[in-house]
Structure formats: C-alpha cells, structure tokens
Design an enzyme around this catalytic site. Structure first.
Site, short mmCIF file in Angstrom:
data_model
loop_
_atom_site.label_atom_id
_atom_site.label_comp_id
_atom_site.label_asym_id
_atom_site.label_seq_id
_atom_site.Cartn_x
_atom_site.Cartn_y
_atom_site.Cartn_z
N LYS A 1 0.82 -1.23 0.00
CA LYS A 1 0.00 0.00 0.00
C LYS A 1 0.85 1.27 0.00
CE LYS A 1 -3.98 -2.11 2.09
NZ LYS A 1 -4.99 -2.10 3.11
N GLY B 1 -0.37 -3.19 15.28
CA GLY B 1 0.08 -3.16 13.88
C GLY B 1 0.47 -1.75 13.47
N GLY C 1 0.01 -0.48 6.49
CA GLY C 1 -0.87 0.42 5.73
C GLY C 1 -2.25 0.55 6.35
N ASN D 1 3.39 -2.60 18.10
CA ASN D 1 3.79 -3.32 16.89
C ASN D 1 5.03 -4.16 17.16
OD1 ASN D 1 3.32 -3.81 14.05
ND2 ASN D 1 5.26 -2.76 13.67
N ARG D 2 5.15 -5.25 16.43
CA ARG D 2 6.35 -6.10 16.58
C ARG D 2 7.60 -5.28 16.34
NH1 ARG D 2 7.03 -10.89 12.34
NH2 ARG D 2 6.87 -9.07 10.96
P1 NAP Z 1 1.03 -4.55 6.23
O1 NAP Z 1 1.21 -3.16 5.80
O2 NAP Z 1 1.83 -5.62 5.61
O3 NAP Z 1 1.30 -4.63 7.79
C1 NAP Z 1 1.32 -5.88 8.42
C2 NAP Z 1 1.33 -5.69 9.91
O4 NAP Z 1 1.26 -6.99 10.50
C3 NAP Z 1 2.60 -5.02 10.44
O5 NAP Z 1 2.29 -4.25 11.56
C4 NAP Z 1 3.43 -6.24 10.84
O6 NAP Z 1 4.38 -5.99 11.86
C5 NAP Z 1 2.37 -7.15 11.40
N1 NAP Z 1 2.82 -8.54 11.43
C6 NAP Z 1 2.98 -9.35 10.35
N2 NAP Z 1 3.43 -10.55 10.78
C7 NAP Z 1 3.55 -10.48 12.11
C8 NAP Z 1 3.96 -11.41 13.11
N3 NAP Z 1 4.33 -12.65 12.79
N4 NAP Z 1 3.95 -11.02 14.41
C9 NAP Z 1 3.57 -9.76 14.74
N5 NAP Z 1 3.17 -8.84 13.82
C10 NAP Z 1 3.16 -9.20 12.53
O7 NAP Z 1 -0.51 -5.01 6.10
P2 NAP Z 1 -1.81 -4.08 6.00
O8 NAP Z 1 -2.12 -3.78 4.61
O9 NAP Z 1 -1.69 -3.01 6.99
O10 NAP Z 1 -2.93 -5.13 6.42
C11 NAP Z 1 -3.01 -5.56 7.76
C12 NAP Z 1 -4.22 -6.46 7.93
O11 NAP Z 1 -5.39 -5.74 7.68
C13 NAP Z 1 -4.22 -7.64 6.95
O12 NAP Z 1 -4.62 -8.80 7.64
C14 NAP Z 1 -5.26 -7.27 5.93
O13 NAP Z 1 -5.92 -8.40 5.41
C15 NAP Z 1 -6.23 -6.48 6.81
N6 NAP Z 1 -7.00 -5.57 5.99
C16 NAP Z 1 -8.33 -5.79 5.94
C17 NAP Z 1 -9.11 -4.99 5.19
C18 NAP Z 1 -10.56 -5.23 5.17
O14 NAP Z 1 -11.22 -4.69 4.30
N7 NAP Z 1 -11.11 -5.98 6.11
C19 NAP Z 1 -8.56 -3.94 4.46
C20 NAP Z 1 -7.19 -3.72 4.57
C21 NAP Z 1 -6.42 -4.55 5.33
P3 NAP Z 1 5.89 -5.54 11.48
O15 NAP Z 1 5.81 -4.07 11.18
O16 NAP Z 1 6.66 -5.85 12.69
O17 NAP Z 1 6.29 -6.35 10.28
#
Ligand code: NAP
Length: 538
Positions: free
Chosen positions: A320, A384, A387, A407-408
């Site tokens: 994102k 978290g 994005g 956040n991790r």
């Molecule tokens: P992103 O930018 O990749 O961020 C991922 C987050 O997850 C980061 O804070 C990361 O921590 C953390 N994370 C990943 N693996 C981890 C682990 N093993 N232990 C602890 N923390 C971990 O993803 P995003 O786009 O923000 O999306 C986040 C979530 O929101 C996803 O599950 C996505 O499906 C969901 N989402 C849902 C919708 C909806 O419409 N419902 C829309 C958007 C997003 P680090 O910084 O430490 O790596």
C-alpha cells in the site's frame, strides 16, 4: 480445426476439463466426470492417459475414452521427462496411437511435446495416421515445470514452422506475474490457434484471461483436489467467480495485487458486481512478492502491456505504501485521503493512462466503529503499524480519539507515529509503546491491523495480543474489538473478544465498505451490498 470447434460452440476460448485416468477400472467414472463437467460448462475434455498407455488393457481403456467421450477430446500421454507420468518408452506410446488408429478411435486433438515430435520418426508416422482423419488436429506443445524456457522464442519459431501442427501450446511455471503478462502478449501475437498458460500461483491470471487474448482454451479441473497442473482453477471458479464466458477482447482488467492474494474474496465480490451492473470488467489475483522493486517492475509491465488494458487495482499488504510512491513518481494524483494516510489501497487507471491512488480503508474502519462507540476522546489500542494501521490512525485522530500503537517492529511503530503526527494537527494524540496493551491502560477499543489470524498469513492460529507478548485479560465487557482480518471472520482475536463479552466488529464489515467505494471509483456504479453480504455469509 478451429472452425469445426466454433461450430460446436460459438466461443473463442473453451473451458477444457482435464481428467487424469490412472487405471482401466476408472474409465466409467472418468466418463461420468466428463459428463458432469459438461453440465457445469466445460466444452472440451483432455484425457490424461499417462498411466494407461503401456498394457493392452490400458489401450482398450483409451479407445473407450475416445469413442465414448461426451465432449470433443484432447488425448495427452506425457512422459515423465515431459512432466507427465508415462513410464513407458516411445515405442510404447507409438503402440497406443497405432491401436487407436486401428480401432478408428480418433480424438479431436492429440497433444505431443514438440521435442518428442522432432526426435522420433515413428511417433510422427503414428500421429500422421491419426491426422489423416481431417477431424483430428495436432497440438504441438512445450512444457517447463521449473520456469520460463530460455530458448522459448526459438522453440516457438520451430513449432509454428511445423505444417502438421493445428495448435501451438506453451506452458511454463510462472515465477512472477510478469510471466503471465508475457504469456498474454504471446497470445496476442499468435500466428494461429494457440494455447499459452502459466502454471502456479503467478499464472492464475493467464488462465482466467485466456479468452481476452484469444487463447484457444483454458484448462480447468472438476474439483480442487483434481487439478492436473499447479494453479489450475476449477470449472466452478472459472464460471462463478470469474464469469469466464463473458470475458472478451473488450473486457477491462482489474487486479487484487499483494501477497498473499490467493484467499482474497475481492474477485468474487467485484466480478459479481460487474455482472450485476452490466460493466464489462474482470478482477483477477495478481500476487506480487514483497519489496519496492518487484512492485514497481510488475506495475510498469502491466501499464506498458500492449493489450492488457489495466483499468484499476485493489492493492493490499505489503504494497500500500509502494502504491503511493509509484503514483507520485509517475506524476499521478493522490486523493486527499490517500495523501493524508501515506498509503493507498486503490489504483484507478484513467482512459488517458493517468493514475489516481485513493485510500478507501479509512472509510471502512471508521464507519463501523462510529456505529458502536463515541470515538471522541476515546482511548484506542492499535495493534500493527502497516498500511491499514496508518489508515485507521488517521481516521481515529480525525474523529478526536487518542491512539496508542503496539507493533512487533518498534522502528516501524515509531515511523508510523512520527509520520502520522506530521500529517495531522498538532493536537492529535498518538504514541507508540513496546509490548502489548495491558488492562490497567483503560482502553475503550482494541483494533487488530496486523496480518495475524489471516488465512494464508504469517500465523492464522495466533492472536496478535499473544504475538505481542500480551494476554486476553486486556479484553473486557463493553470494550469494542475490531479485527481487520476478514478471512476467516472468526479470527483468534474475535473469539477471545466474544468470550470476554466485548463488542466485536469483524473484518468483513470493513471489507465490504471499502470494496463498495472501490467499485464506485472504478465503474461509477453501486455495489450490490445485499448480494455481497449473502456471498460472504455463504
Ligand atoms: P502490512 O502493511 O503488511 O502490515 C502488516 C502488519 O502486521 C505489520 O504491523 C506487521 O508488523 C504485522 N505482522 C505481520 N506478521 C507479524 C507477526 N508474525 N507477528 C507480529 N506482527 C506481525 O498489512 P496491511 O495492509 O496493513 O494489512 C493488515 C491487515 O489488515 C491484513 O490482515 C489485511 O488483510 C487487513 N485488511 C483488511 C481490510 C478489510 O477490508 N477488512 C482492508 C485492509 C487490510 P511488522 O511491522 O513488525 O512487520
């Protein structure tokens, strides 16, 4: 050959069910499978007879398959070294073909690897006898189960140069979606009837979009565990999720781009909405691995593609923030919300090729929260710092909430806080803390914006509270718990929250709200919300 198939069904690209028959005793059930595939919409069947071809009983089974086939058939007997299972030698394969000729069992097509065709004179003679029947055609093919063959251009030239070939087929294991894009370009430039398919998860779009680019056919299976090649979809998926029959050269292409995207419901929802509103578009999965370079290379290839006509993308984790950078570098436009969030989940490609990035996540997060609580002066723990977290933080601060980020990666949390502060008014209250939220912090709401708990994500079984070293004690009655993860709806965190008596908001609410705005942005139409809800529930 093509014209006779067109008579059979007035479509350019045929759904072809591929059925592997491993034993002569399976012939009746294989024919039954082909009949049910036909009822589901398959127009051709590929009989994979690799395991049948050596013994006379196997030859007899092949003859029955060809003679009693309920659909025009392709007969394929692929050797182990060609990526198949046929353990015999070339003289055994020739024996099978001779037995077909003698019995007058003539398939619509015989598929032969071009290397074998060039190498073996007896094979060419046996196939020549089949081709003497003008209803039989030769599919000259090349497969590579490792990756794109280095000498693909030379192989293609050689195949197009074979007078006996009715169809040229190329299939290889895709290493990125750029392989699929190349496959589609090959179809576009084909000198005659052609099949080009990429295998594996990066190849799904080449299978779905075969019709747009004039591929003779796409292969599909009768069920998820019956696929005969990696990445093959089922007939139901092709028809019910992608509406394969309505895809044509004029169909506009959209994608769900991220990693992973295999479990995304975006194709089902957006393709249903396109169909309901009569909009000629299709949305396909576009997995792109983490990193700016892979994102940029994939997007440049798509935008430069001569005939893809990419019209929009839903962009998800981990790209994102890359989308913002890409659109800025390309001189495109960021909507005020995308600019404020510093991350975007929606790309619009306007007819003149200019780009617009939007963020529809904030709307999807704040709307459902507002319905359950007063956000002004509330204390919110956010797990978290990616994005989605950024979009949530901006939305919450705009509503007057106080936000604490856990956040991790502390560095990423600090980066998010500093960045968000810089984008908001000085009075905005946001900080980050190490570890996890504790009961004594007095939070009114906990939001999971990590990928934990997501099917296909880093840990589908783990609650983010535990991953960050906290405990469920922080959850209490009346507290609002929001999980952005929508697949599954009952994530580990949602289950813990319900046990604690908290008010829960599942990710599907957010998903539907942000997807509806994406659909509006791309097509100008309204999404069929009731049908979407029913689809998610089913
Ligand atoms: P992103 O930018 O990749 O961020 C991922 C987050 O997850 C980061 O804070 C990361 O921590 C953390 N994370 C990943 N693996 C981890 C682990 N093993 N232990 C602890 N923390 C971990 O993803 P995003 O786009 O923000 O999306 C986040 C979530 O929101 C996803 O599950 C996505 O499906 C969901 N989402 C849902 C919708 C909806 O419409 N419902 C829309 C958007 C997003 P680090 O910084 O430490 O790596």
């Amino acid at each position: 050959m093509l014209s006779s198939l067109r008579r059979y069904h007035p479509r350019v690209s045929f759904i072809t069910v591929s059925i592997q028959v491993n034993d002569p005793a399976e012939v009746d059930s294989a024919l039954e499978q082909a009949r049910s595939a036909s009822a589901l919409g398959a127009q051709l069947v590929e009989w994979r007879v690799d395991e049948l071809a050596v013994e006379e009983a196997g030859h007899r089974a092949c003859r029955i398959l060809v003679q009693d086939t309920p659909l025009p058939c392709i007969l394929t007997c692929r050797m182990v070294e060609e990526g198949g299972r046929f353990g015999g030698d070339e003289s055994d394969r020739v024996g099978l073909l001779q037995s077909l000729v003698e019995a007058g069992a003539i398939p619509k097509y015989i598929d032969v690897e071009s290397a074998a065709w060039r190498r073996d004179r007896d094979l060419r003679i046996a196939i020549g006898r089949l081709l003497a029947d003008e209803d039989c055609g030769l599919v000259l093919s090349t497969h590579d189960f490792e990756g794109r063959p280095n000498d693909l251009a030379r192989q293609l030239d050689a195949m197009w140069g074979e007078d006996d070939a009715s169809v040229v087929k190329v299939a290889w294991m895709a290493r990125s979606i750029r392989d699929s894009l190349e496959a589609m370009e090959m179809l576009d430039e084909a000198a005659g009837p052609m099949i080009v398919l990429c295998m594996g998860r990066f190849g799904v779009m080449s299978r779905v979009l075969a019709g747009k680019f004039g591929g003779l056919l796409t292969f599909a299976s009768n069920g998820e565990d019956l696929a005969t090649a990696p990445g093959q979809l089922t007939i139901q998926q092709l028809r019910d999720v992608y509406h394969f029959d309505s895809i044509s050269s004029s169909t506009k292409v959209f994608g769900i781009l991220g990693d992973p995207v295999e479990h995304s419901l975006s194709p089902l929802l957006h393709n249903t909405a396109c169909r309901r509103s009569g909009f000629d578009g299709v949305l396909v999965p576009m997995p792109v691995i983490e990193g700016w370079e892979s994102f940029k290379a994939s997007l440049v290839c798509m935008l430069d593609h001569p005939s893809l006509e990419l019209s929009g993308l839903a962009v998800t984790s981990p790209h994102k923030e890359n989308l913002i950078r890409f659109v800025e570098e390309a001189g495109g436009v960021l909507t005020p919300m995308a600019q404020r969030c510093g991350s975007a989940n929606t790309l619009v490609v306007l007819p003149d090729g200019s780009l617009v990035a939007d963020n529809t996540d904030t709307e999807g997060i704040i709307g459902p929260l507002r319905e359950r609580m007063s956000l002004k002066d509330s204390n919110v723990a956010m797990l978290g710092a990616g994005g989605a977290a950024r979009a949530a933080a901006i939305g919450l601060l705009m509503e007057g909430a106080r936000v604490v980020v856990f956040n991790r990666s502390q560095e990423r949390a600090r980066g998010l806080v500093e960045d968000v502060k810089a984008r908001m008014e000085a009075s905005a209250s946001i900080e980050y803390r190490s570890g996890a939220p504790r009961s004594e912090d007095g939070f009114d709401a906990v939001l999971n914006m990590t990928t934990l708990g997501m099917a296909g994500g880093p840990d589908p079984e783990l609650s983010p509270l535990e991953a960050l070293g906290g405990s469920v004690d922080v959850l209490g009655e009346g507290m609002v718990v929001f999980d952005a993860v929508y697949q599954p709806r009952r994530t580990p965190l949602i289950q813990q929250a319900r046990q604690a008596g908290a008010v829960t908001i599942t990710g599907d609410e957010m998903f539907l709200a942000q997807a509806a705005r994406q659909f509006r942005t791309w097509t100008g139409g309204e999404a069929p919300m009731d049908e979407w809800k029913a689809l998610l529930e089913s």
